[in-house]
Design a protein around this motif. Structure first.
Motif, short mmCIF file in Angstrom:
data_model
loop_
_atom_site.label_atom_id
_atom_site.label_comp_id
_atom_site.label_asym_id
_atom_site.label_seq_id
_atom_site.Cartn_x
_atom_site.Cartn_y
_atom_site.Cartn_z
N PRO A 203 0.74 -1.28 0.04
CA PRO A 203 0.16 -0.07 -0.04
C PRO A 203 0.76 1.16 0.06
CG PRO A 203 0.20 -0.68 2.22
CD PRO A 203 0.94 -1.88 1.45
N ARG A 204 0.18 2.46 -0.67
CA ARG A 204 1.09 3.62 -0.65
C ARG A 204 -0.05 4.76 -0.49
NH1 ARG A 204 5.81 6.02 -2.50
NH2 ARG A 204 5.95 8.22 -1.82
N PRO A 205 -0.28 5.32 0.96
CA PRO A 205 -1.38 6.00 0.88
C PRO A 205 -0.98 7.47 0.04
CG PRO A 205 -0.35 5.29 3.11
CD PRO A 205 0.42 4.90 1.92
N GLY A 206 0.29 7.93 0.18
CA GLY A 206 0.39 9.26 -0.47
C GLY A 206 0.89 9.19 -1.88
N PRO A 207 1.13 10.44 -2.51
CA PRO A 207 1.20 10.55 -4.02
C PRO A 207 2.59 9.84 -4.51
CG PRO A 207 1.55 12.51 -2.91
CD PRO A 207 1.05 11.61 -1.67
N THR A 208 2.44 9.46 -5.81
CA THR A 208 3.66 8.96 -6.46
C THR A 208 3.54 9.59 -7.91
OG1 THR A 208 2.81 7.03 -7.21
CG2 THR A 208 4.02 6.83 -5.17
N MET A 209 4.39 9.33 -8.70
CA MET A 209 4.47 9.56 -10.11
C MET A 209 4.34 8.25 -10.72
SD MET A 209 4.71 12.80 -9.64
CE MET A 209 4.75 13.42 -11.32
N GLU A 210 3.83 8.39 -11.97
CA GLU A 210 3.57 7.22 -12.88
C GLU A 210 4.74 6.39 -13.10
OE1 GLU A 210 1.32 8.45 -16.31
OE2 GLU A 210 -0.63 9.32 -15.17
N TRP A 211 5.89 6.97 -13.28
CA TRP A 211 7.13 6.17 -13.58
C TRP A 211 7.53 5.58 -12.30
CZ3 TRP A 211 7.17 11.73 -14.76
CH2 TRP A 211 7.65 12.49 -13.59
N ASP A 212 6.88 5.71 -11.42
CA ASP A 212 6.97 5.02 -10.05
C ASP A 212 6.49 3.77 -10.08
OD1 ASP A 212 8.74 6.76 -8.64
OD2 ASP A 212 7.03 8.03 -8.10
N THR A 213 5.46 3.61 -10.89
CA THR A 213 4.44 2.58 -10.64
C THR A 213 4.29 1.70 -11.92
OG1 THR A 213 2.54 3.94 -11.01
CG2 THR A 213 3.38 3.75 -8.78
N ALA A 214 4.35 2.19 -13.14
CA ALA A 214 4.06 1.58 -14.22
C ALA A 214 4.88 0.22 -14.51
CB ALA A 214 4.32 2.45 -15.66
N ALA A 215 6.15 0.05 -14.40
CA ALA A 215 6.77 -1.25 -14.51
C ALA A 215 5.95 -2.16 -13.48
CB ALA A 215 8.13 -0.90 -14.34
N GLY A 216 6.02 -1.81 -12.14
CA GLY A 216 5.78 -2.70 -11.14
C GLY A 216 4.46 -3.24 -11.23
N TYR A 242 1.46 13.44 -14.87
CA TYR A 242 2.00 12.01 -14.65
C TYR A 242 1.85 11.87 -13.07
CZ TYR A 242 3.42 12.21 -19.54
OH TYR A 242 3.30 12.39 -20.84
N LEU A 243 0.90 12.62 -12.39
CA LEU A 243 0.89 12.38 -10.94
C LEU A 243 -0.20 11.39 -10.51
CD1 LEU A 243 1.74 13.50 -8.12
CD2 LEU A 243 -0.35 15.16 -8.50
N ASN A 244 0.04 10.33 -9.55
CA ASN A 244 -0.58 9.29 -9.13
C ASN A 244 -0.99 9.73 -7.61
OD1 ASN A 244 -0.25 7.54 -11.07
ND2 ASN A 244 1.58 6.60 -9.80
N SER A 245 -2.30 9.47 -7.43
CA SER A 245 -2.87 9.52 -5.91
C SER A 245 -2.27 8.27 -5.18
CB SER A 245 -4.21 9.71 -6.02
OG SER A 245 -4.84 8.62 -6.25
N GLY A 246 -2.75 8.13 -3.91
CA GLY A 246 -2.42 6.92 -3.39
C GLY A 246 -2.84 5.59 -4.09
N PHE A 247 -2.35 4.42 -3.92
CA PHE A 247 -2.64 3.16 -4.49
C PHE A 247 -2.40 1.88 -3.66
CE2 PHE A 247 2.04 3.60 -5.48
CZ PHE A 247 2.50 2.42 -5.16
#
Length: 255
Positions: A203-216, A242-247
C-alpha cells in the motif's frame, strides 16, 4: 501491438545495463544533490536514465523519464509511451541501503502493458506482459515463472513504504483486514515481492508519479495481482503531470 516479447527483452537488457552503471557509481562514491521539489538526485540517476533513453530510441516509441521531466521536458502522453524511473529509491540508495531498483514500463492508452524491474544489488530481473499473463524472475541467467499468491491463512503480509510511511493513513487503509506482518521496504521492489508471492500487499497512501508504478504494475498484473487506487478503481496512466494519488498493490484474490 508491437512485438511485446522483443520490447520486454530490450527493456530487460537496458535495465540490467543501467543497474550495472548504478552499482559502478555506488562503488566509486557520489554526492547527493536535490531537485526543485527537494527530492534527492545523484549522478547514478542521470547516468542510468541517459543509458535507458538512448537504448529505447530505436523503438520509435516516445519516452517519459523522471529526470528529463524534472529538467522541464514533460511531453504530453502519447497513445503508446515508455515510462522510465532509472533509479527508484534514490533516498535508500543515498543512505547506503540496498532497496532501490530500475523501472521501465510501457503504457498503451491509460494502462501498462509490459514492464521490467531490476534490483541491482541482488541482480534480480522481473518482467511481465499483462495481456498474456506471463511474468518471470531471472537471476544470473536462470529464468523462472512467478505468480502472485492468495493470502495465507494467518493473514496478509504487508510491505509498507520505508521513507514515506504514514502510519495513521496505513491503519485506515488496512482497517478490516487481517494482517499477519507489516514491514518496511523501499522503492518499487515491493511490487516484485508481491508478484513473486513473497508478500500480499503493497500500500501507498500518499502521492507518487506514474514512472514509479508503471513497470511494477505491469509485472504484478502479469503475475495475477492488481493495482488499484484507494477507492478500488484501477490505477490509470497519462494523467495531468503524470501524478498518481495513493494506491494499493494486491496479490492474487482468494477464489
Amino acid at each position: 501491438m508491437e512485438n511485446a516479447p522483443d520490447l520486454l527483452e530490450l527493456a530487460g537488457t537496458l535495465a540490467r545495463a543501467a543497474g550495472h552503471a548504478i552499482m559502478g557509481v555506488r562503488a566509486q562514491g557520489f554526492t547527493v544533490d536535490h531537485k526543485p521539489d527537494a527530492s534527492p538526485v545523484t549522478v547514478a540517476d542521470t547516468l542510468a536514465e541517459a543509458l535507458i533513453t538512448e537504448g529505447l530510441v530505436p523503438t520509435g516509441i516516445p519516452v517519459v523519464a523522471e529526470e528529463a521531466v524534472a529538467g522541464g521536458d514533460c511531453p504530453e502522453p502519447a497513445p503508446l509511451f515508455w515510462l522510465v524511473d532509472p533509479l527508484d529509491g534514490t533516498k535508500e540508495f543515498a543512505k547506503g541501503r540496498d532497496e532501490f531498483c530500475v523501472c521501465i514500463g510501457l503504457v498503451r492508452g491509460d494502462a501498462p502493458v509490459l514492464g521490467v524491474l531490476y534490483l541491482p544489488v541482488t541482480r534480480e530481473l522481473f518482467g511481465g506482459i499483462v495481456a498474456s499473463r506471463t511474468a518471470w524472475k531471472e537471476v544470473d541467467g536462470t529464468r523462472r515463472p512467478i505468480q502472485a499468491r492468495t493470502p495465507p491463512p494467518e493473514g496478509l503480509h504487508v510491505l509498507d513504504s520505508r521513507s514515506h510511511a504514514k502510519p495513521e493513513a496505513l491503519a485506515k487503509m488496512l482497517a478490516g483486514m487481517t494482517v499477519a506482518e507489516s514491514r518496511p521496504m523501499g522503492s518499487a521492489m515491493k511490487f516484485a515481492r508481491v508478484a513473486e508471492g513473497a508478500a500480499d500487499l503493497a500500500p501507498r497512501p500518499g502521492p507518487t508519479m506514474e514512472w514509479d508504478t508503471a513497470a511494477g504494475q505491469a509485472v504484478l498484473e502479469a503475475a495475477g495481482g492488481r493495482v488499484t487506487m484507494l477507492d478500488g478503481a484501477p490505477l490509470r496512466y497519462g494523467k495531468p503531470g503524470y501524478l498518481n494519488s495513493g494506491f494499493i498493490g494486491w496479490g492474487r484474490a482468494p477464489a
